[in-house]
Design a protein around this motif. Structure first.
Motif, PDB file in Angstrom:
ATOM      1  N   ALA A  15       0.825  -1.204   0.000  1.00  0.00           N
ATOM      2  CA  ALA A  15       0.000   0.000   0.000  1.00  0.00           C
ATOM      3  C   ALA A  15       0.863   1.259   0.000  1.00  0.00           C
ATOM      4  N   THR A  16       1.884   1.264   0.855  1.00  0.00           N
ATOM      5  CA  THR A  16       2.761   2.436   0.948  1.00  0.00           C
ATOM      6  C   THR A  16       3.541   2.658  -0.342  1.00  0.00           C
ATOM      7  N   ALA A  17       4.148   1.571  -0.839  1.00  0.00           N
ATOM      8  CA  ALA A  17       4.968   1.692  -2.050  1.00  0.00           C
ATOM      9  C   ALA A  17       4.109   2.005  -3.265  1.00  0.00           C
ATOM     10  N   SER A  18       2.897   1.469  -3.311  1.00  0.00           N
ATOM     11  CA  SER A  18       2.014   1.725  -4.448  1.00  0.00           C
ATOM     12  C   SER A  18       1.674   3.205  -4.550  1.00  0.00           C
ATOM     13  N   VAL A  19       1.354   3.805  -3.406  1.00  0.00           N
ATOM     14  CA  VAL A  19       1.047   5.240  -3.400  1.00  0.00           C
ATOM     15  C   VAL A  19       2.254   6.032  -3.894  1.00  0.00           C
ATOM     16  N   ARG A  20       3.447   5.630  -3.430  1.00  0.00           N
ATOM     17  CA  ARG A  20       4.666   6.321  -3.858  1.00  0.00           C
ATOM     18  C   ARG A  20       4.904   6.152  -5.348  1.00  0.00           C
ATOM     19  N   GLU A  21       4.715   4.934  -5.858  1.00  0.00           N
ATOM     20  CA  GLU A  21       4.963   4.667  -7.270  1.00  0.00           C
ATOM     21  C   GLU A  21       3.939   5.349  -8.167  1.00  0.00           C
ATOM     22  N   LEU A  22       2.698   5.410  -7.725  1.00  0.00           N
ATOM     23  CA  LEU A  22       1.641   5.990  -8.553  1.00  0.00           C
ATOM     24  C   LEU A  22       1.849   7.480  -8.787  1.00  0.00           C
ATOM     25  N   ARG A  23       2.624   8.105  -7.930  1.00  0.00           N
ATOM     26  CA  ARG A  23       2.915   9.523  -8.133  1.00  0.00           C
ATOM     27  C   ARG A  23       3.752   9.759  -9.379  1.00  0.00           C
ATOM     28  N   SER A  24       4.488   8.718  -9.802  1.00  0.00           N
ATOM     29  CA  SER A  24       5.326   8.850 -11.001  1.00  0.00           C
ATOM     30  C   SER A  24       4.677   8.223 -12.231  1.00  0.00           C
ATOM     31  N   LEU A  25       3.392   7.897 -12.132  1.00  0.00           N
ATOM     32  CA  LEU A  25       2.701   7.208 -13.218  1.00  0.00           C
ATOM     33  C   LEU A  25       2.667   8.028 -14.500  1.00  0.00           C
ATOM     34  N   ALA A  26       2.528   9.329 -14.383  1.00  0.00           N
ATOM     35  CA  ALA A  26       2.393  10.189 -15.565  1.00  0.00           C
ATOM     36  C   ALA A  26       3.727  10.733 -16.055  1.00  0.00           C
ATOM     37  N   ARG A  27       4.836  10.199 -15.542  1.00  0.00           N
ATOM     38  CA  ARG A  27       6.148  10.704 -15.937  1.00  0.00           C
ATOM     39  C   ARG A  27       6.565  10.085 -17.268  1.00  0.00           C
ATOM     40  N   PRO A  28       6.797  10.895 -18.318  1.00  0.00           N
ATOM     41  CA  PRO A  28       7.172  10.353 -19.638  1.00  0.00           C
ATOM     42  C   PRO A  28       8.526   9.646 -19.584  1.00  0.00           C
ATOM     43  N   GLY A  29       8.709   8.702 -20.516  1.00  0.00           N
ATOM     44  CA  GLY A  29       9.978   7.989 -20.594  1.00  0.00           C
ATOM     45  C   GLY A  29       9.785   6.547 -21.005  1.00  0.00           C
ATOM     46  N   PRO A  30      10.860   5.765 -21.042  1.00  0.00           N
ATOM     47  CA  PRO A  30      10.779   4.360 -21.455  1.00  0.00           C
ATOM     48  C   PRO A  30       9.806   3.543 -20.608  1.00  0.00           C
ATOM     49  N   ARG A  31       9.732   3.863 -19.325  1.00  0.00           N
ATOM     50  CA  ARG A  31       8.827   3.129 -18.438  1.00  0.00           C
ATOM     51  C   ARG A  31       7.379   3.311 -18.866  1.00  0.00           C
ATOM     52  N   MET A  32       6.998   4.530 -19.197  1.00  0.00           N
ATOM     53  CA  MET A  32       5.634   4.798 -19.638  1.00  0.00           C
ATOM     54  C   MET A  32       5.359   4.118 -20.984  1.00  0.00           C
TER      55      MET A  32
END
Length: 386
Positions: A15-32
């Motif tokens: 739960a904690t890590a998911s909230v942290r990771e979701l903040r970077s969901l809209a960050r452009p790049g290879p991951r997206m």
């Protein structure tokens, strides 16, 4: 109690890590880019599976998710190994089915031998992904066949192959388009894949891997007897949990008999439980609307892949989240979408934890004074994440 504490701790971390990771969901790049590739691949796999007449559409969708890698050559290699393994496992199951279906002892023995041998070579062999799917498919086909001893296992075997073909084809097409368009402008990501794994050296004998494969084989061998005692209908999904969870790097076997696998069981349980719960809420809340369900699939795959790509302690949960999410939310037919089939498959996946954990505990206490040595070369191998 230890398992419950680990599950509670994993859920908190998730739960904690998911909230942290979701903040970077809209960050452009290879991951997206990778995440949107997976979304498109899953949607295309669903279409292909319907066109080809697959029965379990959710598994085709998950194949479209799992085969995806950062370059088409890697996706192609992974897809080919998946198809070869599935074909070999289905063929072996079709050959043995007339001899073992309806005979619990022979069925149990065949699951022990083939399941154990294929997992062993998946751990130490060159073509680990193909070996894994040979064992997975073999077990799934025979276990499904034991529920209907008077019927042929051919339809299930054919559907399983069609599901893999649909997902793999969709993934390779999407990966090819992306590789020669968008990804040409992006830096190449370093990620070990089956293409890289395939060129490593294999070993003939590894004591730790053999003992590890034997544990999985015993758990697989229990399934026909559990079927006789309980009548649980989705035990073929339990075999997936047993083999996929036991697919760990051989180097970690030297450290502990129990902890790495128990951790994976906990992560699988947490990821699947959360994914299944959210998929159930979406399915009921959408009132079986194809548009809303498809939108839910897109969001779930995007979030799950984002978590998987985090390279953190919760990355494995992301994969399991997507597995349960797709199995529950993607219906076999949109004209009469129902919750029950997906929930039944999810229950089978989770029940694999119930079967495997007592075997691991028994092995741990029997051999706690004889921790396996790393008898063979240190083999670096990524988990299957299936």
């Amino acid at each position: 109690m230890n398992y419950l504490r680990q599950a509670t701790a994993s859920l908190t971390v998730f739960a904690t890590a998911s909230v942290r990771e979701l903040r970077s969901l809209a960050r452009p790049g290879p991951r997206m880019v990778d995440e949107f590739e997976c979304v498109i691949s899953v949607l295309l796999a669903i279409i292909f599976a319907h066109v080809l007449g697959a029965k379990n559409i959710g598994w085709a969708a998950f194949s479209g998710y799992m085969v995806m890698r950062s370059h088409v050559s890697e996706s192609l290699t992974r897809g080919i190994l998946r198809i070869i393994g599935t074909s070999a496992g289905a063929g072996a199951a079709l050959a043995l089915a007339p001899l073992v279906i309806g005979k619990p002892f022979l069925l149990s023995l065949s699951l022990v031998i083939i399941g154990g041998v294929t997992l062993y070579f998946a751990l130490v062999g060159k073509r680990s992904y193909a070996w894994l799917f040979t064992g997975l498919t073999f077990c799934m086909v025979l276990i499904d066949g034991m529920k209907h001893p008077s019927e042929s296992v051919l339809p299930f075997a054919q559907s399983r192959l069609v599901e893999i073909l649909a997902g793999t084809l969709a993934c390779i097409l999407v990966s090819a388009v992306s590789t020669f368009t968008i990804r040409r402008r992006l830096p190449r990501q370093s990620r070990e894949t089956p293409a890289q794994t395939a060129i490593r050296h294999s070993v003939i004998w590894h004591r730790g891997a053999a003992k590890h494969a034997l544990q999985a084989a015993i758990a697989l061998g229990l399934i026909p007897w559990i079927w006789l005692w309980t009548g649980i209908t989705s035990l073929s999904q339990s075999s997936i949990t047993i083999m996929a969870v036991m697919m760990i790097p051989v180097s970690s076997l030297a450290a502990s008999v129990l902890n790495p696998i128990t951790s994976r069981l906990v992560l699988r349980f947490v990821g699947c439980s959360v994914g299944g719960l959210i998929a159930t809420i979406i399915l009921l809340g959408s009132h079986h609307s194809p548009v809303l369900m498809t939108l839910g699939v897109c969001i779930g795959v995007l979030v799950g892949r984002h978590i998987e790509n985090s390279n953190s302690s919760i990355s494995y949960i992301g994969t399991q989240f997507v597995l349960a999410f797709l199995v529950v939310l993607v219906p076999d037919t949109y004209t009469s979408a129902a919750l029950e089939p997906g929930i039944e498959r999810l229950a089978g996946i989770l029940f694999g934890v119930v079967i495997l954990e007592p075997v691991l505990l028994a092995s741990h206490y029997l051999f706690r004074d004889h921790t396996p040595r790393n008898d063979g070369p240190d083999i670096k191998q990524p988990s299957s994440n299936e």
